[in-house]
Scaffold this motif. Structure first.
Motif, PDB file in Angstrom:
ATOM      1  N   LEU A 229       0.839  -1.201   0.000  1.00 26.52           N
ATOM      2  CA  LEU A 229       0.000   0.000   0.000  1.00 26.52           C
ATOM      3  C   LEU A 229       0.873   1.250   0.000  1.00 26.52           C
ATOM      4  CD1 LEU A 229      -2.811   1.305   0.190  1.00 26.52           C
ATOM      5  CD2 LEU A 229      -2.647   1.098   2.681  1.00 26.52           C
ATOM      6  N   ILE A 230       1.921   1.229   0.821  1.00 25.34           N
ATOM      7  CA  ILE A 230       2.863   2.352   0.865  1.00 25.34           C
ATOM      8  C   ILE A 230       3.541   2.521  -0.491  1.00 25.34           C
ATOM      9  CG2 ILE A 230       5.031   3.172   1.879  1.00 25.34           C
ATOM     10  CD1 ILE A 230       4.174   1.755   4.475  1.00 25.34           C
ATOM     11  N   ARG A 231       3.927   1.413  -1.111  1.00 25.54           N
ATOM     12  CA  ARG A 231       4.581   1.472  -2.417  1.00 25.54           C
ATOM     13  C   ARG A 231       3.662   2.069  -3.481  1.00 25.54           C
ATOM     14  NH1 ARG A 231       7.205  -4.613  -2.108  1.00 25.54           N
ATOM     15  NH2 ARG A 231       9.183  -4.038  -1.069  1.00 25.54           N
ATOM     16  N   VAL A 232       2.402   1.674  -3.465  1.00 27.69           N
ATOM     17  CA  VAL A 232       1.440   2.198  -4.442  1.00 27.69           C
ATOM     18  C   VAL A 232       1.277   3.710  -4.266  1.00 27.69           C
ATOM     19  CG1 VAL A 232      -0.989   2.208  -5.138  1.00 27.69           C
ATOM     20  CG2 VAL A 232       0.192   0.042  -4.757  1.00 27.69           C
ATOM     21  N   VAL A 233       1.138   4.148  -3.011  1.00 25.23           N
ATOM     22  CA  VAL A 233       0.991   5.585  -2.728  1.00 25.23           C
ATOM     23  C   VAL A 233       2.228   6.338  -3.223  1.00 25.23           C
ATOM     24  CG1 VAL A 233       0.870   7.323  -0.896  1.00 25.23           C
ATOM     25  CG2 VAL A 233      -0.563   5.274  -0.778  1.00 25.23           C
ATOM     26  N   LEU A 234       3.415   5.771  -2.993  1.00 22.40           N
ATOM     27  CA  LEU A 234       4.653   6.418  -3.424  1.00 22.40           C
ATOM     28  C   LEU A 234       4.753   6.493  -4.944  1.00 22.40           C
ATOM     29  CD1 LEU A 234       7.283   4.989  -0.925  1.00 22.40           C
ATOM     30  CD2 LEU A 234       6.570   7.366  -1.165  1.00 22.40           C
ATOM     31  N   VAL A 235       4.361   5.424  -5.627  1.00 18.60           N
ATOM     32  CA  VAL A 235       4.396   5.425  -7.092  1.00 18.60           C
ATOM     33  C   VAL A 235       3.466   6.499  -7.640  1.00 18.60           C
ATOM     34  CG1 VAL A 235       3.769   4.127  -9.165  1.00 18.60           C
ATOM     35  CG2 VAL A 235       5.097   3.022  -7.370  1.00 18.60           C
ATOM     36  N   VAL A 236       2.267   6.588  -7.074  1.00 15.11           N
ATOM     37  CA  VAL A 236       1.311   7.614  -7.504  1.00 15.11           C
ATOM     38  C   VAL A 236       1.884   9.008  -7.258  1.00 15.11           C
ATOM     39  CG1 VAL A 236      -0.963   8.644  -7.039  1.00 15.11           C
ATOM     40  CG2 VAL A 236      -0.721   6.157  -7.182  1.00 15.11           C
ATOM     41  N   ALA A 237       2.511   9.187  -6.089  1.00 17.23           N
ATOM     42  CA  ALA A 237       3.102  10.491  -5.754  1.00 17.23           C
ATOM     43  C   ALA A 237       4.240  10.850  -6.707  1.00 17.23           C
ATOM     44  CB  ALA A 237       3.610  10.481  -4.311  1.00 17.23           C
ATOM     45  N   VAL A 238       5.103   9.883  -7.015  1.00 24.41           N
ATOM     46  CA  VAL A 238       6.232  10.135  -7.912  1.00 24.41           C
ATOM     47  C   VAL A 238       5.741  10.480  -9.313  1.00 24.41           C
ATOM     48  CG1 VAL A 238       8.199   9.071  -9.082  1.00 24.41           C
ATOM     49  CG2 VAL A 238       7.890   8.741  -6.628  1.00 24.41           C
ATOM     50  N   VAL A 239       4.784   9.698  -9.819  1.00 27.52           N
ATOM     51  CA  VAL A 239       4.263   9.935 -11.168  1.00 27.52           C
ATOM     52  C   VAL A 239       3.559  11.290 -11.241  1.00 27.52           C
ATOM     53  CG1 VAL A 239       2.579   9.164 -12.888  1.00 27.52           C
ATOM     54  CG2 VAL A 239       4.047   7.487 -11.731  1.00 27.52           C
ATOM     55  N   ALA A 240       2.738  11.600 -10.229  1.00 29.48           N
ATOM     56  CA  ALA A 240       2.028  12.879 -10.211  1.00 29.48           C
ATOM     57  C   ALA A 240       3.008  14.042 -10.133  1.00 29.48           C
ATOM     58  CB  ALA A 240       1.061  12.919  -9.024  1.00 29.48           C
ATOM     59  N   HIS A 241       4.037  13.888  -9.311  1.00 24.86           N
ATOM     60  CA  HIS A 241       5.039  14.937  -9.129  1.00 24.86           C
ATOM     61  C   HIS A 241       5.821  15.167 -10.425  1.00 24.86           C
ATOM     62  CE1 HIS A 241       7.249  17.457  -6.266  1.00 24.86           C
ATOM     63  NE2 HIS A 241       8.354  17.142  -6.922  1.00 24.86           N
ATOM     64  N   ALA A 242       6.282  14.081 -11.032  1.00 23.72           N
ATOM     65  CA  ALA A 242       7.086  14.192 -12.248  1.00 23.72           C
ATOM     66  C   ALA A 242       6.259  14.723 -13.418  1.00 23.72           C
ATOM     67  CB  ALA A 242       7.678  12.831 -12.600  1.00 23.72           C
ATOM     68  N   THR A 243       5.025  14.248 -13.537  1.00 21.38           N
ATOM     69  CA  THR A 243       4.167  14.676 -14.644  1.00 21.38           C
ATOM     70  C   THR A 243       3.834  16.159 -14.547  1.00 21.38           C
ATOM     71  OG1 THR A 243       3.162  12.474 -14.793  1.00 21.38           O
ATOM     72  CG2 THR A 243       1.970  14.294 -15.833  1.00 21.38           C
ATOM     73  N   SER A 244       3.438  16.600 -13.362  1.00 24.16           N
ATOM     74  CA  SER A 244       3.097  18.010 -13.182  1.00 24.16           C
ATOM     75  C   SER A 244       4.338  18.887 -13.367  1.00 24.16           C
ATOM     76  CB  SER A 244       2.468  18.250 -11.807  1.00 24.16           C
ATOM     77  OG  SER A 244       3.281  17.747 -10.766  1.00 24.16           O
ATOM     78  N   ALA A 245       5.505  18.422 -12.896  1.00 19.46           N
ATOM     79  CA  ALA A 245       6.745  19.190 -13.059  1.00 19.46           C
ATOM     80  C   ALA A 245       7.091  19.339 -14.536  1.00 19.46           C
ATOM     81  CB  ALA A 245       7.886  18.510 -12.313  1.00 19.46           C
ATOM     82  N   TYR A 246       6.967  18.238 -15.284  1.00 23.78           N
ATOM     83  CA  TYR A 246       7.287  18.278 -16.715  1.00 23.78           C
ATOM     84  C   TYR A 246       6.338  19.205 -17.461  1.00 23.78           C
ATOM     85  CZ  TYR A 246       7.688  16.825 -21.576  1.00 23.78           C
ATOM     86  OH  TYR A 246       7.833  16.829 -22.943  1.00 23.78           O
ATOM     87  N   GLN A 247       5.052  19.093 -17.174  1.00 23.46           N
ATOM     88  CA  GLN A 247       4.070  19.912 -17.878  1.00 23.46           C
ATOM     89  C   GLN A 247       4.216  21.392 -17.530  1.00 23.46           C
ATOM     90  OE1 GLN A 247       0.178  18.222 -17.238  1.00 23.46           O
ATOM     91  NE2 GLN A 247       0.633  16.403 -18.469  1.00 23.46           N
TER      92      GLN A 247
END
Length: 223
Positions: A67-85
């Protein structure tokens, strides 16, 4: 409504701030866990096992960890995607570079993008090394982080990659925490100095805490 918020600059900055804070909380916990290596193999190996039994018997074995891993993956993807855009949006708004660097911008601020790229690549390497063992330099042993960590930091490249990434992390946290506070409305002119102090101290503690492990192996304190 969610799409409208996401498409806005403020929405993307908010996603970056919240996801960044989630990852920051994890990093603090992860650093504390890593420091258990200085108390011997039994301490940190037991910690690795405990992480997989958190929440039992309500949660099945490893469910909380996943569960912690899933939350972290979502956080990393959201962070990287928003930063790139946001970066692409900034470039489109200002296609030509400023003649002079903006006054008052720190090194941490100017290197946020490259720091993010370095950290993204490091996360992949770190997982392949100490979580899956695919690129581990020694004989990877599941649930034996003490020996695995020694194997990794007994190589020159393992130390270089890790320390470079941790230094990049320190700069990223230094600017990112203060920036997140501004985005979420916590910052103000009266609190600016205190927020920057907190960001600087936390960045320094995280950097020192993570770097202590490879240094401990290199100096023979951990062996």
């Amino acid at each position: 409504m969610a799409r409208t918020v996401w498409d806005s600059t403020v929405g993307k900055k908010t996603v970056m701030a919240v996801s960044g804070l989630v990852m920051l909380l994890y990093l603090v916990a992860h650093m504390i866990g890593n420091l258990k290596i200085f108390f011997g193999p039994e301490e940190i190996n037991h910690y690795a096992h405990w992480l997989r039994t958190v929440g039992e018997p309500f949660m099945h074995y490893e469910w909380t960890l996943w569960l912690i891993r899933v939350v972290l993956v979502v956080a990393v993807v959201a962070h990287a995607t928003s930063a790139y855009q946001l970066s692409r949006r900034d470039i489109r708004a200002r296609p030509t570079k400023y003649a002079n660097r903006k006054a008052g911008r720190s090194f941490a601020t100017r290197t946020m993008r490259w720091g993010g790229v370095i950290l993204g690549l490091f996360i992949v390497w770190h997982i392949l090394d100490l979580t899956t063992g695919i690129v581990h330099p020694g004989g990877y042993e599941h649930l034996h982080p003490y020996q695995n960590i020694i194997d990794t930091f007994s190589t020159w490249y393992g130390n270089v990659v890790y320390i470079v990434a941790v230094v990049a992390l320190g700069f990223h946290v230094r600017h990112g925490l203060w920036s997140a506070a501004q985005t979420l409305g916590v910052g103000s002119r009266s609190r600016d100095r205190a927020l920057k102090t907190v960001a600087n101290v936390l960045a320094l503690l995280l950097t020192a805490g993570f770097v202590a492990v490879p240094v401990g192996v290199m100096t023979g304190v951990v062996s």
